[in-house]
Write a protein that holds these residues in place. Structure first.
Motif, PDB file in Angstrom:
ATOM      1  N   MET A   1       0.831  -1.209   0.000  1.00  0.00           N
ATOM      2  CA  MET A   1       0.000   0.000   0.000  1.00  0.00           C
ATOM      3  C   MET A   1       0.870   1.266   0.000  1.00  0.00           C
ATOM      4  O   MET A   1       1.877   1.331   0.686  1.00  0.00           O
ATOM      5  N   ILE A   2       0.484   2.215  -0.821  1.00  0.00           N
ATOM      6  CA  ILE A   2       1.221   3.472  -0.894  1.00  0.00           C
ATOM      7  C   ILE A   2       0.392   4.532  -0.167  1.00  0.00           C
ATOM      8  O   ILE A   2      -0.810   4.662  -0.424  1.00  0.00           O
ATOM      9  N   GLU A   3       1.042   5.264   0.706  1.00  0.00           N
ATOM     10  CA  GLU A   3       0.310   6.314   1.427  1.00  0.00           C
ATOM     11  C   GLU A   3       1.018   7.653   1.315  1.00  0.00           C
ATOM     12  O   GLU A   3       2.217   7.763   1.569  1.00  0.00           O
ATOM     13  N   VAL A   4       0.251   8.661   0.937  1.00  0.00           N
ATOM     14  CA  VAL A   4       0.743  10.033   0.909  1.00  0.00           C
ATOM     15  C   VAL A   4      -0.003  10.771   2.021  1.00  0.00           C
ATOM     16  O   VAL A   4      -1.230  10.778   2.035  1.00  0.00           O
ATOM     17  N   LYS A   5       0.777  11.320   2.961  1.00  0.00           N
ATOM     18  CA  LYS A   5       0.131  11.985   4.097  1.00  0.00           C
ATOM     19  C   LYS A   5       0.576  13.430   4.213  1.00  0.00           C
ATOM     20  O   LYS A   5       1.782  13.704   4.256  1.00  0.00           O
ATOM     21  N   GLU A   6      -0.408  14.301   4.246  1.00  0.00           N
ATOM     22  CA  GLU A   6      -0.174  15.736   4.471  1.00  0.00           C
ATOM     23  C   GLU A   6       0.961  16.280   3.610  1.00  0.00           C
ATOM     24  O   GLU A   6       1.859  16.966   4.101  1.00  0.00           O
ATOM     25  N   LEU A   7       0.907  15.932   2.335  1.00  0.00           N
ATOM     26  CA  LEU A   7       1.953  16.371   1.409  1.00  0.00           C
ATOM     27  C   LEU A   7       1.695  17.808   0.947  1.00  0.00           C
ATOM     28  O   LEU A   7       0.633  18.121   0.416  1.00  0.00           O
ATOM     29  N   SER A   8       2.684  18.661   1.187  1.00  0.00           N
ATOM     30  CA  SER A   8       2.617  20.036   0.690  1.00  0.00           C
ATOM     31  C   SER A   8       3.942  20.361   0.018  1.00  0.00           C
ATOM     32  O   SER A   8       4.999  19.925   0.467  1.00  0.00           O
ATOM     33  N   VAL A   9       3.858  21.110  -1.084  1.00  0.00           N
ATOM     34  CA  VAL A   9       5.068  21.497  -1.801  1.00  0.00           C
ATOM     35  C   VAL A   9       4.996  22.977  -2.144  1.00  0.00           C
ATOM     36  O   VAL A   9       3.965  23.475  -2.592  1.00  0.00           O
ATOM     37  N   SER A  10       6.101  23.677  -1.894  1.00  0.00           N
ATOM     38  CA  SER A  10       6.221  25.071  -2.322  1.00  0.00           C
ATOM     39  C   SER A  10       7.487  25.192  -3.143  1.00  0.00           C
ATOM     40  O   SER A  10       8.489  24.540  -2.852  1.00  0.00           O
ATOM     41  N   TYR A  11       7.439  26.000  -4.199  1.00  0.00           N
ATOM     42  CA  TYR A  11       8.655  26.306  -4.952  1.00  0.00           C
ATOM     43  C   TYR A  11       9.140  27.668  -4.500  1.00  0.00           C
ATOM     44  O   TYR A  11       8.378  28.627  -4.482  1.00  0.00           O
ATOM     45  N   THR A  12      10.394  27.745  -4.087  1.00  0.00           N
ATOM     46  CA  THR A  12      10.921  29.028  -3.638  1.00  0.00           C
ATOM     47  C   THR A  12      11.939  29.578  -4.628  1.00  0.00           C
ATOM     48  O   THR A  12      12.839  28.860  -5.059  1.00  0.00           O
ATOM     49  N   GLY A  13      11.753  30.819  -4.986  1.00  0.00           N
ATOM     50  CA  GLY A  13      12.722  31.513  -5.830  1.00  0.00           C
ATOM     51  C   GLY A  13      13.424  32.562  -4.992  1.00  0.00           C
ATOM     52  O   GLY A  13      13.379  32.497  -3.758  1.00  0.00           O
ATOM     53  N   ASP A  14      14.073  33.536  -5.657  1.00  0.00           N
ATOM     54  CA  ASP A  14      14.786  34.582  -4.924  1.00  0.00           C
ATOM     55  C   ASP A  14      13.870  35.327  -3.957  1.00  0.00           C
ATOM     56  O   ASP A  14      14.181  35.496  -2.788  1.00  0.00           O
ATOM     57  N   LYS A  15      12.731  35.756  -4.532  1.00  0.00           N
ATOM     58  CA  LYS A  15      11.812  36.530  -3.698  1.00  0.00           C
ATOM     59  C   LYS A  15      10.440  35.905  -3.583  1.00  0.00           C
ATOM     60  O   LYS A  15       9.544  36.449  -2.963  1.00  0.00           O
ATOM     61  N   THR A  16      10.287  34.770  -4.228  1.00  0.00           N
ATOM     62  CA  THR A  16       8.952  34.177  -4.261  1.00  0.00           C
ATOM     63  C   THR A  16       8.899  32.874  -3.479  1.00  0.00           C
ATOM     64  O   THR A  16       9.906  32.204  -3.272  1.00  0.00           O
ATOM     65  N   ASN A  17       7.726  32.549  -3.046  1.00  0.00           N
ATOM     66  CA  ASN A  17       7.485  31.283  -2.381  1.00  0.00           C
ATOM     67  C   ASN A  17       6.065  30.864  -2.769  1.00  0.00           C
ATOM     68  O   ASN A  17       5.105  31.356  -2.209  1.00  0.00           O
ATOM     69  N   THR A  18       5.992  29.980  -3.752  1.00  0.00           N
ATOM     70  CA  THR A  18       4.673  29.623  -4.271  1.00  0.00           C
ATOM     71  C   THR A  18       4.278  28.231  -3.819  1.00  0.00           C
ATOM     72  O   THR A  18       4.977  27.248  -4.113  1.00  0.00           O
ATOM     73  N   ARG A  19       3.175  28.168  -3.099  1.00  0.00           N
ATOM     74  CA  ARG A  19       2.686  26.860  -2.681  1.00  0.00           C
ATOM     75  C   ARG A  19       1.925  26.226  -3.841  1.00  0.00           C
ATOM     76  O   ARG A  19       1.042  26.850  -4.422  1.00  0.00           O
ATOM     77  N   VAL A  20       2.317  25.007  -4.187  1.00  0.00           N
ATOM     78  CA  VAL A  20       1.698  24.333  -5.334  1.00  0.00           C
ATOM     79  C   VAL A  20       0.741  23.228  -4.865  1.00  0.00           C
ATOM     80  O   VAL A  20      -0.388  23.131  -5.321  1.00  0.00           O
ATOM     81  N   LEU A  21       1.211  22.404  -3.920  1.00  0.00           N
ATOM     82  CA  LEU A  21       0.348  21.354  -3.380  1.00  0.00           C
ATOM     83  C   LEU A  21       0.089  21.643  -1.913  1.00  0.00           C
ATOM     84  O   LEU A  21       1.000  22.029  -1.174  1.00  0.00           O
ATOM     85  N   ASN A  22      -1.154  21.475  -1.516  1.00  0.00           N
ATOM     86  CA  ASN A  22      -1.538  21.847  -0.171  1.00  0.00           C
ATOM     87  C   ASN A  22      -2.227  20.695   0.550  1.00  0.00           C
ATOM     88  O   ASN A  22      -3.385  20.381   0.260  1.00  0.00           O
ATOM     89  N   ASN A  23      -1.468  20.023   1.417  1.00  0.00           N
ATOM     90  CA  ASN A  23      -2.052  19.000   2.275  1.00  0.00           C
ATOM     91  C   ASN A  23      -2.786  17.891   1.517  1.00  0.00           C
ATOM     92  O   ASN A  23      -3.992  17.689   1.693  1.00  0.00           O
ATOM     93  N   ILE A  24      -2.029  17.177   0.687  1.00  0.00           N
ATOM     94  CA  ILE A  24      -2.604  16.064  -0.085  1.00  0.00           C
ATOM     95  C   ILE A  24      -2.516  14.783   0.743  1.00  0.00           C
ATOM     96  O   ILE A  24      -1.450  14.427   1.254  1.00  0.00           O
ATOM     97  N   ASN A  25      -3.654  14.111   0.860  1.00  0.00           N
ATOM     98  CA  ASN A  25      -3.695  12.814   1.533  1.00  0.00           C
ATOM     99  C   ASN A  25      -4.308  11.805   0.578  1.00  0.00           C
ATOM    100  O   ASN A  25      -5.439  12.011   0.133  1.00  0.00           O
ATOM    101  N   LEU A  26      -3.566  10.757   0.258  1.00  0.00           N
ATOM    102  CA  LEU A  26      -4.178   9.730  -0.576  1.00  0.00           C
ATOM    103  C   LEU A  26      -3.527   8.380  -0.327  1.00  0.00           C
ATOM    104  O   LEU A  26      -2.437   8.283   0.237  1.00  0.00           O
ATOM    105  N   ARG A  27      -4.250   7.358  -0.732  1.00  0.00           N
ATOM    106  CA  ARG A  27      -3.787   6.004  -0.468  1.00  0.00           C
ATOM    107  C   ARG A  27      -4.044   5.151  -1.711  1.00  0.00           C
ATOM    108  O   ARG A  27      -5.110   5.245  -2.314  1.00  0.00           O
ATOM    109  N   LEU A  28      -3.050   4.371  -2.091  1.00  0.00           N
ATOM    110  CA  LEU A  28      -3.244   3.435  -3.208  1.00  0.00           C
ATOM    111  C   LEU A  28      -3.071   2.032  -2.674  1.00  0.00           C
ATOM    112  O   LEU A  28      -1.999   1.671  -2.175  1.00  0.00           O
ATOM    113  N   ASN A  29      -4.131   1.244  -2.772  1.00  0.00           N
ATOM    114  CA  ASN A  29      -4.012  -0.149  -2.362  1.00  0.00           C
ATOM    115  C   ASN A  29      -3.223  -0.919  -3.415  1.00  0.00           C
ATOM    116  O   ASN A  29      -3.168  -0.518  -4.576  1.00  0.00           O
ATOM    117  N   LYS A  30      -2.638  -2.022  -2.970  1.00  0.00           N
ATOM    118  CA  LYS A  30      -1.851  -2.847  -3.899  1.00  0.00           C
ATOM    119  C   LYS A  30      -2.731  -3.305  -5.074  1.00  0.00           C
ATOM    120  O   LYS A  30      -3.874  -3.713  -4.879  1.00  0.00           O
TER     121      LYS A  30
END
Ligand SMILES: Nc1ncnc2c1ncn2[C@@H]1O[C@H](COP(=O)(O)OP(=O)(O)O)[C@@H](O)[C@H]1O
Ligand SMILES: [Mg+2]
Length: 251
Positions: A1-30
């Motif tokens: 089983m694959i589990e993704v818990k509270e996944l968040s991703v931001s890309y940060t540049g020199d002056k920027t910080n952009t949140r792309v994924l916000n609190n993703i929770n998902l599960r894939l059964n075998k």
């Protein structure tokens, strides 16, 4: 089983910080196949890059059978948008790339038969000596699918795998893929922006909102693997439900 818990991703540049994924929770059964559908730029490739180990800077956890995702330890098949073939290797060498480390002449008879079956079912046998620049888009796609199945992945990830193909080739390739998937059932997550593709190939369909994206809805798809349904009410009900959710989530 694959589990993704509270996944968040931001890309940060020199002056920027952009949140792309916000609190993703998902599960894939075998042995499950899940479609991810979301608007352009919402972070679908970012999600796949986290799950394939290409992108390591994220918050949250990704586990395979309760162990932290580790691309060195887990075998993760990735079919990228541009097929990811090595231009200097022929079809056979591209398809069997994962065995290079294991030394091809050391592989068991059983594995050879398995490889042969995959190449045969994707109609690649007459093309084995060709190089990627001598292949059509559909043929490249089939090599990429062969490569992923031959590595017997713990997790198979596909980033808009069929979107670059013309309509007829796309339908044929989707069908070939589905037959193969049903034979070996690798745990699979694929990205698409086509409702039709999500409905045909997704056992479950996960709908993402626009960026910063989170999961809007997870649908158990009653129409998985069915193609000739266009005028059936169930098809219309399911697709209009998806359209409605998308309309609300993709603002
Ligand atoms: N390496 C990166 N650095 C900065 N921004 C990025 C990077 N990769 C993607 N992005 C941005 O993150 C957002 C999501 O990108 P992506 O995951 O490719 O979306 P999708 O695959 O859903 O179209 C986009 O706005 C994109 O411009
Ligand atoms: Mg993308």
């Amino acid at each position: 089983m694959i589990e993704v818990k509270e996944l968040s991703v931001s890309y940060t540049g020199d002056k920027t910080n952009t949140r792309v994924l916000n609190n993703i929770n998902l599960r894939l059964n075998k042995g499950e196949i899940v479609a991810i559908i979301g608007p352009s730029g919402c972070g679908k490739s970012t999600l796949i890059n986290c799950m394939s180990g290409i992108l390591g800077s994220y918050e949250g956890t990704i586990t395979i059978d309760e162990e932290s995702l580790n691309p060195k330890q887990h075998s993760i098949g990735l079919i990228p948008q541009n097929y990811g073939l090595l231009s200097w290797k022929n079809v056979y060498d591209n398809a069997t790339l994962s065995l290079k480390i294991k030394k091809k002449n050391n592989i068991s008879q059983e594995y050879k038969v398995f490889i042969d079956n995959i190449l045969e079912s994707l109609s690649l046998k007459p093309l084995l000596k060709r190089f990627p620049n001598e292949l059509s888009g559909g043929q490249k796609q089939r090599v990429s699918i062969a490569r992923a199945f031959i590595m017997k992945p713990d997790l198979l990830l596909m980033d808009e795998p069929f979107s670059a193909l013309d309509a007829l080739t796309r339908e044929d390739t989707q069908e070939l893929f589905l037959q193969l998937w049903k034979s070996y059932r690798p745990t699979t997550m694929f990205i698409t922006h086509s409702i039709e593709e999500a409905v045909y190939l997704g056992g479950k369909i996960i709908i993402l909102s626009s960026s910063p994206s989170s999961i809007v809805k997870i649908i158990d798809n009653p129409l998985f693997g069915m193609r000739n349904f266009k005028d059936k009410n169930e098809y219309l009900d399911t697709t209009s439900l998806i359209r409605k959710i998308i309309k609300e989530g993709w603002k």
